[in-house]
Design a protein around this motif. Sequence first.
Motif, short mmCIF file in Angstrom:
data_model
loop_
_atom_site.label_atom_id
_atom_site.label_comp_id
_atom_site.label_asym_id
_atom_site.label_seq_id
_atom_site.Cartn_x
_atom_site.Cartn_y
_atom_site.Cartn_z
N MET A 19 26.40 -13.09 -4.75
CA MET A 19 25.50 -11.97 -5.02
C MET A 19 25.84 -11.31 -6.36
N PHE A 20 27.13 -11.10 -6.60
CA PHE A 20 27.54 -10.51 -7.88
C PHE A 20 27.06 -11.37 -9.05
N ARG A 21 27.18 -12.69 -8.90
CA ARG A 21 26.77 -13.60 -9.97
C ARG A 21 25.27 -13.48 -10.24
N LYS A 22 24.48 -13.43 -9.17
CA LYS A 22 23.02 -13.32 -9.35
C LYS A 22 22.61 -11.99 -9.97
N GLY A 31 5.48 -2.52 -17.40
CA GLY A 31 6.55 -3.49 -17.22
C GLY A 31 7.81 -2.87 -16.68
N ALA A 32 8.55 -3.62 -15.87
CA ALA A 32 9.84 -3.15 -15.35
C ALA A 32 10.83 -3.03 -16.49
N SER A 33 11.77 -2.10 -16.37
CA SER A 33 12.63 -1.77 -17.50
C SER A 33 13.76 -2.75 -17.75
N ASP A 34 14.41 -3.27 -16.71
CA ASP A 34 15.59 -4.07 -16.98
C ASP A 34 15.66 -5.38 -16.20
N GLY A 35 14.64 -5.72 -15.43
CA GLY A 35 14.63 -6.99 -14.73
C GLY A 35 15.50 -7.04 -13.50
N ILE A 36 16.12 -5.93 -13.09
CA ILE A 36 17.01 -5.96 -11.92
C ILE A 36 16.22 -6.30 -10.66
N VAL A 49 0.87 -1.17 0.00
CA VAL A 49 0.00 0.00 0.00
C VAL A 49 0.91 1.23 0.00
N SER A 50 0.62 2.18 -0.85
CA SER A 50 1.55 3.31 -0.98
C SER A 50 0.88 4.53 -1.57
N ALA A 51 1.40 5.71 -1.17
CA ALA A 51 0.96 6.96 -1.78
C ALA A 51 1.67 7.19 -3.11
N SER A 52 2.77 6.45 -3.34
CA SER A 52 3.47 6.51 -4.63
C SER A 52 2.79 5.51 -5.54
N GLU A 53 1.99 5.99 -6.49
CA GLU A 53 1.17 5.08 -7.27
C GLU A 53 1.39 5.21 -8.77
N ASP A 54 2.61 5.60 -9.16
CA ASP A 54 2.95 5.66 -10.58
C ASP A 54 3.22 4.24 -11.09
N GLY A 55 3.21 4.09 -12.39
CA GLY A 55 3.38 2.77 -12.99
C GLY A 55 4.70 2.12 -12.64
N GLU A 56 5.77 2.91 -12.55
CA GLU A 56 7.09 2.35 -12.23
C GLU A 56 7.10 1.75 -10.83
N THR A 57 6.53 2.46 -9.86
CA THR A 57 6.50 1.94 -8.49
C THR A 57 5.68 0.66 -8.41
N ILE A 58 4.53 0.64 -9.07
CA ILE A 58 3.67 -0.54 -9.05
C ILE A 58 4.39 -1.73 -9.70
N ALA A 59 5.04 -1.48 -10.85
CA ALA A 59 5.74 -2.56 -11.53
C ALA A 59 6.88 -3.11 -10.67
N ARG A 60 7.60 -2.22 -9.98
CA ARG A 60 8.68 -2.68 -9.11
C ARG A 60 8.13 -3.53 -7.98
N ALA A 61 7.05 -3.09 -7.37
CA ALA A 61 6.46 -3.84 -6.26
C ALA A 61 6.10 -5.26 -6.70
N LEU A 62 5.48 -5.38 -7.86
CA LEU A 62 5.10 -6.70 -8.36
C LEU A 62 6.34 -7.52 -8.72
N ALA A 119 22.99 -1.23 -9.00
CA ALA A 119 21.85 -2.14 -9.11
C ALA A 119 20.91 -1.97 -7.92
N ALA A 120 21.49 -1.69 -6.75
CA ALA A 120 20.69 -1.58 -5.52
C ALA A 120 19.78 -0.36 -5.53
N ARG A 121 20.02 0.56 -6.46
CA ARG A 121 19.14 1.73 -6.54
C ARG A 121 17.70 1.33 -6.83
#
Length: 205
Positions: free
Chosen positions: A182-185, A132-137, A81-94, A197-199
């Motif tokens: 972790m680097f390999r994954k 959709g998420a942009s790069d699968g990270i 549940v979030s006040a940030s409801e743009d498509g990018e945030t939703i896609a990341r959550a999923l 990547a952690a961003r």
Amino acid sequence: MDRIIVADDHPLFRAALVSALAHAAPGARIDETPSLAGAREALSRGPIDLLLLDLRLSDSDGFVGLAGVRADFPAVPVVVVSASEDGETIARALSFGASGFIPKSATLETMVEALSAIRAGEIWAPANLAAGASDGIEARIASLTPSQLRILVGLQQGRLNKQIAFDLGVTEATIKAHLTGMFRKLGVQTRTQAVIAARALSLPL
């Protein structure tokens, strides 16, 4: 009897979620908490049928809390549940494994609809917003073990191997071994690349 956790630091919105749950999951036992630590403590007492998790809590900001819960309690469905409801945030959550996303602007009727669908095993998000998420990270970060995820968060915070080792109660050699996996994954080769990547764990501004 279902047991559901509502983790949100805004009392009024917690009350709105509890009201929606009264319709979507009548008779459920609901534990309320304003923090991620409280949610994790309740999860440790399991079994839990559903966790409703705010992305911004006093002790967690962004997707760190969601990713950590999914790593440590993979069987528990999590609704963001979030006040940030743009498509990018939703896609990341999923992408991080959420079973649904409920915007804080949603009406009570929409909350009930979402919670009912999620409890029936569906993945629910606002129509036309879950781009959709942009790069699968996100998926790669979601594949990290709990220890690897904690190390990644440590790297993001600029902590040295010895500091992270102290935090986790392990040796530096253990940290280095975890970093290799972790680097390999993540598909990276250096700490700097891992931090970049952690961003993905941060919310868009």
